[in-house]
Write an enzyme that holds these catalytic residues in place. Structure first.
Site: not given
Ligand code: COA
Length: 481
Positions: A72, A93, A130, A151-152, A159, A191-194, A223, A302-303
């Site tokens: 998001q 991907r 990759k 926002n990975f 990587r 890693k962080v979600y909403e 988000d 507010g006030g």
């Molecule tokens: N081709 C090949 N690999 C791909 C790809 C593509 N087109 N797109 C993504 N990937 C891979 C990434 O390289 C990563 O691989 P690695 O861990 O081996 O390096 C993998 O997919 C997963 O990416 P990641 O971002 O770790 O996803 P996740 O589902 O595990 O985590 C979040 C999700 C949101 C927790 C994490 O992305 C994050 O903390 N983001 C930053 C904060 C954020 O935006 N959070 C709010 C999200 S709404």
């Protein structure tokens, strides 16, 4: 396919199309970047135009975004940029795409509303980042784009080999914009979600009722809020680039974004050192303050004291409520409306200071009046006297609101696999850059179009890349093997 045609028309004017098509992506990667390639020259100060407002193109036309975002926060940002006219190329991907395509599905085998409502006006290309050939395609795209947004999880982009140094060496003008959960510090690798962001950014500790646990809000401040912050960072960096010619890194951490939106609570934290927070109803109830900002229920931030009051229909209708603010300049009107004219001159009620310790009792009296009216009747009466108030609107009511439809804040969109659905359009209205909401792309819908139009590849080159497996799902590769 109106969108594809429109995009094609838009890219026709770009110098990239005139470049001789490289035989393979590898060969293209060895060539020096063309002087006038999009990434190195398309975004420049526009020439003045005599075209009338709304007809001079969109604000960000000519800006090309390599969109590596998912879920998001990042998609919120790039959707806004697309609405302002940027050409947003969403890299997904192969076979899977943005994980939200399949999350919270309401229509079998169709992209979810979660995905469609965050990815309008974008193009989708599938690339295995990759795969060696996939990496080469990405390198070529980096040369043609102005901004990379991602926002990975921390470290994921590196990587993939897409370090700042690598990107900068390919395209020194490129802006690399990231959402992360935290900025540099002890949690930077998390890693962080909403809701994690709401909790770590100060929203949860200050939301809810004093006697209850911390609460997260329905508004996606972690988000979507951070996506908004990032979008501002990107356009600011684009603006600075017109002077420096250089790209830069833009970081919006979700904890920072939430804390920014909780600014008034950090204000209150410091005020606590100088005495109780008199506008919090806790003060009027005689409950002592501790050393940290408490949860304030529905108190106004507010006030001007405010509270949510029941209207006719509550509690059977869970949203038969109105937010009522006892703004000081309209106090006398409030007294007349609720039938307490004596409060206008009674020293116990006549001044804001005198009222502070009695807010609970005052709101209870006002509620006796609001319960005789529906929230819309109360709104109509109160507005005549400029008394600030707002009905608690349900999502059902907002979806049906005609004025929101008229302004394009609520839009109906048609989608080839899921049919018609409602979405929130662009909440930011520019008079000279009108937003037209276009449906989200299917997974990889524009892969060929982007390879040929943006990279200038010939069909044979595209076929070669496809055969390498760089653009297809692992299952397909396994089957082919
Ligand atoms: N081709 C090949 N690999 C791909 C790809 C593509 N087109 N797109 C993504 N990937 C891979 C990434 O390289 C990563 O691989 P690695 O861990 O081996 O390096 C993998 O997919 C997963 O990416 P990641 O971002 O770790 O996803 P996740 O589902 O595990 O985590 C979040 C999700 C949101 C927790 C994490 O992305 C994050 O903390 N983001 C930053 C904060 C954020 O935006 N959070 C709010 C999200 S709404």
């Amino acid at each position: 396919m109106a969108k594809a045609k429109k995009k094609a028309a838009a890219t026709k004017t770009k110098p990239a199309a005139k470049k001789p098509a490289p035989k393979t992506v590898k060969a293209a990667a060895k060539k020096p970047a063309a002087k006038k390639a999009n990434g190195n020259g398309a975004f420049h100060l526009p020439k003045p135009t005599n075209k009338p407002y709304g007809q001079a193109g969109k604000a960000l036309e000519g800006v090309r975004i390599l969109d590596f975002t998912h879920v998001q926060s990042g998609p919120t940002c790039t959707q806004l940029l697309a609405w302002f006219g940027a050409d947003v190329i969403k890299v997904e991907r192969p076979g899977v795409g943005d994980i939200t395509r399949g999350q919270l599905r309401d229509v079998p085998n169709a992209d979810s509303l979660y995905f469609t409502m965050l990815n309008h006006n974008k193009r989708s290309i599938t690339i295995d980042s990759k795969h060696p050939q996939g990496k080469r395609v990405l390198d070529e795209l980096i040369k043609k784009c102005d901004v990379l947004v991602e926002n990975f999880a921390p470290g994921a982009l590196d990587r993939m080999g897409l370090t700042w140094e690598h990107i900068h060496s390919l395209n020194p003008r490129m802006i690399v914009a990231s959402v992360k959960g935290f900025g540099p510090g002890p949690y930077e690798d998390c890693k962080v979600y909403e809701n994690v962001a709401q909790c770590t950014g100060g929203a949860a500790s200050t939301t809810g009722f004093r006697e209850g646990p911390p609460l997260v809000t329905g508004a996606q401040i972690g988000d979507s809020g951070t996506g908004l912050h990032l979008a501002l960072g990107i356009v600011t960096a684009l603006y600075q680039r017109t002077r420096t010619g250089r790209g830069q890194k833009v970081l919006a951490a979700m904890q920072d974004g939430v804390l920014n939106l909780c600014r008034v609570k950090l204000r209150d934290q410091q005020r606590l050192q100088h005495g109780p927070l008199t506008e919090y109803s806790q003060y009027g109830e005689g409950i002592p303050f501790h050393d940290t900002v408490p949860r304030a229920g529905n108190d106004s931030g507010g006030g001007q004291p405010g509270w949510i009051l029941k209207c006719k229909g509550a509690p059977e209708d869970p949203n038969a409520y109105i937010y009522f603010i006892t703004q000081a300049p309209v106090w006398e009107a409030i007294c007349d409306v609720i039938g307490e004219p004596a409060w206008k001159t009674d020293p116990e009620y006549a001044t804001p200071k005198a009222r502070l310790p009695k807010l609970k009792q005052i709101f209870a009296r006002i509620e006796e009046w609001t319960m005789t009216k529906t929230k819309f009747e109360a709104m109509e009466i109160l507005n005549k006297y400029d008394i600030p108030c707002g009905p608690i609107l349900s999502m059902k009511e907002l979806a049906a609101d005609e004025s929101l439809r008229k302004t394009g804040t609520v839009v109906e969109v048609d989608h080839p696999t899921r049919g018609k659905y409602l979405t929130v359009g662009n909440p930011i209205k520019l008079s000279d850059s009108i937003t037209e909401v276009q449906r989200s792309p299917l997974l990889g819908e524009h892969t060929d179009e982007i390879l040929t139009e943006v990279l200038g590849l010939k069909p044979a080159d595209v076929a070669e890349i496809k055969a390498s497996g760089a653009l297809s799902a692992p299952e397909k590769k396994e089957k082919a093997a």
